[in-house]
Design a protein around this motif. Structure first.
Motif, PDB file in Angstrom:
ATOM      1  N   LEU A  80      -0.264   1.531   5.887  1.00  0.00           N
ATOM      2  CA  LEU A  80      -1.065   0.319   5.319  1.00  0.00           C
ATOM      3  C   LEU A  80      -2.066  -0.300   6.141  1.00  0.00           C
ATOM      4  CD1 LEU A  80       2.143  -1.773   4.179  1.00  0.00           C
ATOM      5  CD2 LEU A  80       0.703  -0.093   2.765  1.00  0.00           C
ATOM      6  N   GLN A 134      -4.317   1.273   7.787  1.00  0.00           N
ATOM      7  CA  GLN A 134      -5.842   1.742   7.538  1.00  0.00           C
ATOM      8  C   GLN A 134      -6.162   1.561   5.987  1.00  0.00           C
ATOM      9  OE1 GLN A 134      -8.077   3.206   9.733  1.00  0.00           O
ATOM     10  NE2 GLN A 134      -6.800   2.443  11.263  1.00  0.00           N
ATOM     11  N   ASP A 135      -5.251   1.164   5.225  1.00  0.00           N
ATOM     12  CA  ASP A 135      -5.605   1.045   3.673  1.00  0.00           C
ATOM     13  C   ASP A 135      -6.160  -0.212   3.630  1.00  0.00           C
ATOM     14  OD1 ASP A 135      -5.723   0.781   0.712  1.00  0.00           O
ATOM     15  OD2 ASP A 135      -3.497   1.248   0.640  1.00  0.00           O
ATOM     16  N   LYS A 136      -7.610  -0.294   3.197  1.00  0.00           N
ATOM     17  CA  LYS A 136      -8.459  -1.545   3.127  1.00  0.00           C
ATOM     18  C   LYS A 136      -8.112  -2.405   1.776  1.00  0.00           C
ATOM     19  CE  LYS A 136     -12.497   0.298   3.688  1.00  0.00           C
ATOM     20  NZ  LYS A 136     -12.266   1.671   4.755  1.00  0.00           N
ATOM     21  N   GLU A 137      -7.334  -1.590   0.901  1.00  0.00           N
ATOM     22  CA  GLU A 137      -6.661  -2.278  -0.520  1.00  0.00           C
ATOM     23  C   GLU A 137      -5.405  -2.958  -0.095  1.00  0.00           C
ATOM     24  OE1 GLU A 137      -8.469  -2.225  -3.381  1.00  0.00           O
ATOM     25  OE2 GLU A 137      -9.894  -0.875  -1.883  1.00  0.00           O
ATOM     26  N   SER A 138      -4.657  -2.697   1.144  1.00  0.00           N
ATOM     27  CA  SER A 138      -3.324  -3.520   1.300  1.00  0.00           C
ATOM     28  C   SER A 138      -3.787  -4.657   2.137  1.00  0.00           C
ATOM     29  CB  SER A 138      -2.406  -2.602   2.043  1.00  0.00           C
ATOM     30  OG  SER A 138      -1.268  -3.061   2.485  1.00  0.00           O
ATOM     31  N   TYR A 164      -8.990  -4.697  10.007  1.00  0.00           N
ATOM     32  CA  TYR A 164      -8.003  -3.785   9.712  1.00  0.00           C
ATOM     33  C   TYR A 164      -7.747  -2.780  10.534  1.00  0.00           C
ATOM     34  CZ  TYR A 164     -11.494   0.167   8.525  1.00  0.00           C
ATOM     35  OH  TYR A 164     -12.460   1.076   8.634  1.00  0.00           O
TER      36      TYR A 164
END
Length: 381
Positions: A199, A201-205, A233
């Motif tokens: 999560l 590294q997930d820029k949508e999270s 992030y």
């Protein structure tokens, strides 16, 4: 208080827990297999192998001026009202208490609805602005930020909670939880990756991030990612945020097995987790300005005062001073109060050369003694 002996005992227990692969949290470690407290950590490229020794509390820059109040249970967040009095949250009791800074008298402002304590989750960070009290909390389905009206007068209680931002991932561990308003008037929040490392590294999270939003919870103008509250992030578990005299944002972050971090945070930058812990020396990641072996820190709250960032340590049970010159350290970090007051959760500057320091012995991970937990007055010179 006989804290040095307690520290040694806690360290021994902690070593056994970590060696067993404890999954209950970044607070005490949640570090997987980690070395016993005080042992040298594994080497890391470009990083010193140890931190400087602790400095006595009365020598130099910090003096404990007294105890403001005591008998707090699982205190976590701390915020100042316009008149100077303090609000403190109880992570497990789900309550907010007002503390008179002259007498130390405590007044309950009520329970925050919808809080579901568990593991490292519950009622955490607090912030105050324009007649609102903001709170970061763990709910049934997520971590979220809410706000409640509060008049600030005698007998006033918190109003109904209204959501500001929902959908922050929750877990038994790594829930983040610190919130604060920046010099730009925007609301910032530090979150954790809940143990799901991807999560970060997930820029949508919203997990494993520092978030920046308007007071109403909308993406703040100038954010680096379009229509997103994500500001930076690649974070593991951010529980400390503050700004220096130049308005720069600093954040404290729990490491895993090796290094805890103090980072200078810039919009859109990647701070490396889970691919990097501590200084990696890779251009795609931002290296921390300072780092510590995990046994010496486990940082939660931070504050800026008199040219330095002050960082409260949970597992490390000490207060760190990191002197700054612009965006760089101007000297080696120094440790104060090592083992004297147990686990240290939150530190807040009052703007007049004083720090408020909140202990954290009653959250299920400390060894509480009579009077715990407390808010201490510290004079900074």
């Amino acid at each position: 208080m006989s804290r040095p002996a307690v520290l040694k005992a806690v360290g021994a227990v902690a070593a056994l827990v970590f060696a067993a692969g404890c999954s209950s949290g970044g607070d005490a470690g949640s570090r997987g297999t980690s070395p016993p407290p005080g042992s040298p950590p594994p080497s890391s490229a470009g990083s010193p192998a140890s931190s400087p020794p602790a400095s006595p509390a009365g020598e130099g820059r910090v003096t404990v001026a007294g105890t403001l109040t005591e008998g707090l249970r699982s205190p976590w967040g701390l915020a100042a009202l316009p008149g100077g009095d303090l609000l403190v949250s109880s992570r497990d009791d789900r309550t907010v208490t007002r503390v008179d800074v002259r007498s130390g008298a405590k007044t309950s402002l009520g329970e925050v609805p919808g809080v579901v304590p568990g593991g490292e989750g519950g009622l955490m960070g607090l912030a105050v602005r324009d007649g609102w009290v903001y709170a970061y909390l763990t709910a049934e389905s997520d971590n979220r930020i809410v706000r409640m009206r509060y008049g600030g007068g005698a007998g006033d209680r918190l109003g109904a909670a209204e959501p500001v931002l929902t959908g922050i991932p929750k877990g038994t561990i790594h829930n983040g939880g610190r919130i604060a308003f920046g010099p730009d008037g925007m609301l910032y929040a530090g979150t954790g990756e809940t143990g799901e490392t991807g999560l970060a590294q997930d820029k949508e999270s919203l997990g494993g991030k520092i978030l920046r939003m308007t007071p109403e919870g909308k993406p703040a103008p100038g954010n680096p990612f379009a229509d997103s509250v994500v500001y930076s992030y690649g974070h593991r578990n951010v529980q400390g945020i503050t700004w220096d005299a130049q308005g720069r944002l600093w954040a404290a972050e729990f490491g895993q097995n090796t290094w805890d971090e103090l980072n200078l945070v810039e919009p859109g930058k990647n701070y490396g987790w889970p691919e990097a812990e501590g200084r990696a020396g890779e251009a795609r990641f931002v290296d921390p300005v300072a780092q510590w072996p995990t046994s010496e820190a486990s940082p939660s709250g931070i504050a800026f005062a008199r040219g330095a960032v002050w960082m409260a340590g949970l597992r490390g049970e000490r207060l760190w001073r990191i002197p700054l010159s612009g965006a760089e350290r101007s000297g080696e970090p120094e440790a104060f109060l090592a083992g004297e007051h147990g686990r240290l959760r939150t530190v807040l500057a009052d703007g007049a050369g004083r720090l408020w320091l909140v202990t954290s012995e009653t959250d299920g991970r400390g060894t509480p003694e009579a009077g715990d937990d407390r808010i201490l007055r510290l004079d900074v010179r």
